[in-house]
Design an enzyme around this catalytic site. Structure first.
Site, PDB file in Angstrom:
ATOM      1  N   ARG A   1      -8.005  15.729  51.182  1.00  0.00           N
ATOM      2  CA  ARG A   1      -9.132  15.496  50.310  1.00  0.00           C
ATOM      3  C   ARG A   1     -10.100  14.337  51.243  1.00  0.00           C
ATOM      4  NH1 ARG A   1      -8.100  14.355  43.926  1.00  0.00           N
ATOM      5  NH2 ARG A   1      -6.632  16.215  43.625  1.00  0.00           N
TER       6      ARG A   1
ATOM      7  N   LYS B   1      -4.560  11.529  43.982  1.00  0.00           N
ATOM      8  CA  LYS B   1      -3.927  12.443  45.146  1.00  0.00           C
ATOM      9  C   LYS B   1      -4.782  12.411  46.632  1.00  0.00           C
ATOM     10  CE  LYS B   1      -2.528  15.402  41.398  1.00  0.00           C
ATOM     11  NZ  LYS B   1      -2.909  16.310  40.411  1.00  0.00           N
TER      12      LYS B   1
ATOM     13  N   LYS C   1       1.813   2.983  30.065  1.00  0.00           N
ATOM     14  CA  LYS C   1       0.562   4.150  30.263  1.00  0.00           C
ATOM     15  C   LYS C   1      -0.167   4.007  29.332  1.00  0.00           C
ATOM     16  CE  LYS C   1       2.172   7.736  33.232  1.00  0.00           C
ATOM     17  NZ  LYS C   1       2.710   8.906  33.146  1.00  0.00           N
TER      18      LYS C   1
ATOM     19  N   HIS D   1       5.731  14.230  43.317  1.00  0.00           N
ATOM     20  CA  HIS D   1       4.697  14.805  42.345  1.00  0.00           C
ATOM     21  C   HIS D   1       4.611  16.319  42.342  1.00  0.00           C
ATOM     22  CE1 HIS D   1       0.972  14.963  39.967  1.00  0.00           C
ATOM     23  NE2 HIS D   1       1.173  16.234  40.247  1.00  0.00           N
TER      24      HIS D   1
ATOM     25  N   ARG E   1      -7.487  22.656  32.994  1.00  0.00           N
ATOM     26  CA  ARG E   1      -8.554  22.902  33.489  1.00  0.00           C
ATOM     27  C   ARG E   1      -8.123  23.322  34.987  1.00  0.00           C
ATOM     28  NH1 ARG E   1      -8.216  18.712  37.035  1.00  0.00           N
ATOM     29  NH2 ARG E   1      -7.821  16.562  36.332  1.00  0.00           N
TER      30      ARG E   1
ATOM     31  N   HIS F   1      -2.045   6.000  42.472  1.00  0.00           N
ATOM     32  CA  HIS F   1      -1.714   7.248  41.666  1.00  0.00           C
ATOM     33  C   HIS F   1      -2.893   8.220  41.938  1.00  0.00           C
ATOM     34  CE1 HIS F   1       1.272   4.393  40.279  1.00  0.00           C
ATOM     35  NE2 HIS F   1       0.418   3.653  39.592  1.00  0.00           N
TER      36      HIS F   1
ATOM     37  N   LYS G   1      10.262   5.578  31.986  1.00  0.00           N
ATOM     38  CA  LYS G   1      10.828   4.771  32.979  1.00  0.00           C
ATOM     39  C   LYS G   1       9.915   5.104  34.230  1.00  0.00           C
ATOM     40  CE  LYS G   1      15.477   4.972  34.909  1.00  0.00           C
ATOM     41  NZ  LYS G   1      15.410   3.402  34.904  1.00  0.00           N
TER      42      LYS G   1
HETATM   43  P1  ADP Z   1      -3.470  10.461  35.552  1.00  0.00           P
HETATM   44  O1  ADP Z   1      -3.723  11.137  34.265  1.00  0.00           O
HETATM   45  O2  ADP Z   1      -4.152   9.120  35.459  1.00  0.00           O
HETATM   46  O3  ADP Z   1      -3.337  11.315  36.691  1.00  0.00           O
HETATM   47  P2  ADP Z   1      -0.486  10.721  35.487  1.00  0.00           P
HETATM   48  O4  ADP Z   1       0.331  10.638  33.919  1.00  0.00           O
HETATM   49  O5  ADP Z   1      -0.891  12.344  35.842  1.00  0.00           O
HETATM   50  O6  ADP Z   1      -1.918  10.109  35.045  1.00  0.00           O
HETATM   51  O7  ADP Z   1       0.010  10.124  36.747  1.00  0.00           O
HETATM   52  C1  ADP Z   1      -0.339  10.207  37.966  1.00  0.00           C
HETATM   53  C2  ADP Z   1       0.619   9.547  38.882  1.00  0.00           C
HETATM   54  O8  ADP Z   1       1.143   8.151  38.600  1.00  0.00           O
HETATM   55  C3  ADP Z   1       1.556  10.495  39.122  1.00  0.00           C
HETATM   56  O9  ADP Z   1       1.332  11.365  40.069  1.00  0.00           O
HETATM   57  C4  ADP Z   1       2.741   9.237  39.696  1.00  0.00           C
HETATM   58  O10 ADP Z   1       2.345   9.197  41.163  1.00  0.00           O
HETATM   59  C5  ADP Z   1       2.502   8.282  38.810  1.00  0.00           C
HETATM   60  N1  ADP Z   1       3.322   8.249  37.737  1.00  0.00           N
HETATM   61  C6  ADP Z   1       3.106   8.737  36.532  1.00  0.00           C
HETATM   62  N2  ADP Z   1       4.201   8.522  35.779  1.00  0.00           N
HETATM   63  C7  ADP Z   1       4.946   8.029  36.603  1.00  0.00           C
HETATM   64  C8  ADP Z   1       6.578   7.477  36.432  1.00  0.00           C
HETATM   65  N3  ADP Z   1       7.065   7.541  35.025  1.00  0.00           N
HETATM   66  N4  ADP Z   1       7.048   6.758  37.372  1.00  0.00           N
HETATM   67  C9  ADP Z   1       6.517   6.646  38.517  1.00  0.00           C
HETATM   68  N5  ADP Z   1       5.419   7.091  38.776  1.00  0.00           N
HETATM   69  C10 ADP Z   1       4.662   7.619  37.967  1.00  0.00           C
END
Ligand code: ADP
Length: 450
Positions: free
Chosen positions: A337, A237, A158, A208, A291, A235, A201
């Protein structure tokens, strides 16, 4: 209380803020790019200022233009909305330096939570459980390989500065991790101007689940329950509901207590959301959004609390008007949405909207800046409307949502309405049985069948 607020945003969220201001008797200043001269948020505001050409970096992200607009109109506070500069610590600091109020948390809190690595570290210290992964940014391939073997494949690479579902890569083996690490770094640098990446992981069937927090910066912190945002594509919503079909009252109370205790220690001010993945009865923090969230209306429906009004009251120096005991959850709410996109390919679909008819009736709310004859510009986010329904039960919500989607007419452009109608017909969704990967599987099965 403020007399005049500048709304540094556009579209439905600018209208949402404008409505809260108007109910509070606060005058509003809209800002707009040249592409948005005819936009509804401009038409409805008390005053408006053109801040630049269509490209966001020259208008809605142009801090100097925004501050000048506040200056010439005499606005005392700036509400940044969602996206654009809403989580930008430098902007929040600049606003304060100019003697104005930024309606949101402190620049320091924006900075900590704006970087996923420092955010995870901070909440861990505060006692919030996080996804297993690296403690900080990854500095070498060896370190990444060692850690991946420890936490077990698959792992997710990430971007520390990532957002909007971008900057994530899954690796299933040492070889994939080696190949993807430099790629993830260079993409992170290109997208977010920060090449720091970390490992987590990769959870295989989580939901979520996020918790809405309100803090007044004076020790008052409450939570307004959760939202389940597991229906996602890439990823991002697409549909959100509250309460989550996967949580019971005990689990809600447990995570609520942990989160509120942590945010009290942190001294958090304004509305904020702690995002978690939830798998096999356990919560794992992934990030905090400092926010208002796009999906805030579902929380407003089930709690009866106006989140934007609370943000404004708190920014004006007020204390929380509620205690945790005052927060009562009533019924169920679902938001879909509606994006100006092709419902299968998700290709953007800008253009002129005609005809336009909004659904109504019991338990229906539409947050949108569309109107008949409006031209959806191609320069911005494709979200054009949010349809939110409320019912006494989840089942009543589903009935209402089906009915309202059928009534909604958005002619002239493609939208995600047909996709929502298909999701609503699926047994898994009807039963509340879906995780964050459900929609991708559904779309893949569908394209395989045709
Ligand atoms: P962003 O800031 O881009 O929205 P997030 O960290 O909030 O990133 O993650 C967005 C989405 O990515 C999560 O809602 C989930 O669907 C997926 N995701 C993030 N981390 C993981 C993880 N460790 N394992 C599986 N899916 C993940």
């Amino acid at each position: 209380m403020f007399e005049k607020i500048l709304i540094a945003n556009r579209g439905e969220i600018a209208l949402r803020i404008l409505r809260a201001c108007r109910e509070l008797g606060i005058r509003t200043v809209a800002v707009h790019s040249t592409a948005d001269a005819e936009a509804m948020h401009v038409r409805l505001a008390d005053e408006s200022v053109c801040i630049g050409p269509p490209a966001p970096r020259l208008s809605y992200l142009n801090m100097v233009a925004l501050l000048s607009a506040a200056d010439i109109t005499g606005a005392e506070a700036i509400h940044p909305g969602v996206g654009f500069l809403s989580e930008n610590a430098d902007f929040a600091a600049m606003v304060a330096d100019h003697g104005l109020t930024f309606i949101g948390p402190s620049p320091e809190h924006l900075r900590i939570m704006g970087d996923k690595v420092t955010a995870k570290h901070a909440v861990k210290e505060l006692g919030i459980p996080t996804v297993p992964g690296s403690d900080g940014a990854i500095t070498s391939e060896d370190e990444a390989l060692k850690l991946a073997r420890e936490i077990g494949y698959p792992v997710l690479i990430k971007a520390a500065a990532g957002g909007g579902g971008k900057g994530m890569k899954v690796a299933y083996s040492d070889a994939e991790l080696k190949a993807m690490l430099p790629l993830a770094r260079s993409e992170a640098k290109a997208f977010f101007n920060n090449d720091a990446v970390f490992l987590e992981k990769f959870l295989l069937k989580p939901r979520h689940i996020e918790l809405q927090i309100l803090g007044d910066g004076k020790g008052g912190v409450i939570h307004l329950g959760e939202r389940d945002c597991s229906m996602q594509r890439r990823h991002q919503k697409l549909l959100e509901e509250a309460p989550s079909p996967a949580l019971n009252a005990a689990a809600r109370e447990e995570i609520g207590k942990i989160a509120v205790g942590a945010m009290r220690k942190f001294g958090y001010e304004s509305a904020g959301t702690l995002e978690f993945l939830y798998e096999e009865g356990k919560f794992y923090f992934i990030e905090m959004n400092t926010r208002l969230q796009v999906e805030h209306p579902v929380t407003e429906y089930i709690t009866g609390i106006d989140l934007v009004r609370e943000q404004i009251r708190i920014a004006a120096g007020g204390s929380l008007s509620l205690t945790q005991k005052d927060v009562k959850f009533n019924g169920h709410a679902i938001e879909v949405r509606i994006n100006a996109e092709h419902p299968e390919t998700f290709a953007p679909s800008p253009g002129r909207v005609e005809p336009y008819h909004v659904p109504g009736g019991p338990g229906v709310r539409v947050d949108s800046a569309l109107y008949s004859g409006y031209r959806v510009p191609s320069h911005y986010d494709s979200l054009v409307a949010k349809l939110i329904v409320h019912g006494r039960t989840r089942n009543e919500c589903l009935m209402r949502l089906r009915r309202a989607l059928q009534e909604y007419v958005i002619g002239g452009i493609e939208t995600t309405i047909p996709l929502h109608q298909r999701i609503l017909a699926e047994a898994d969704f009807i039963n509340g049985d879906y995780d964050i990967h459900w929609l991708e599987r559904f779309m893949a099965a569908d394209s395989g069948a045709s």
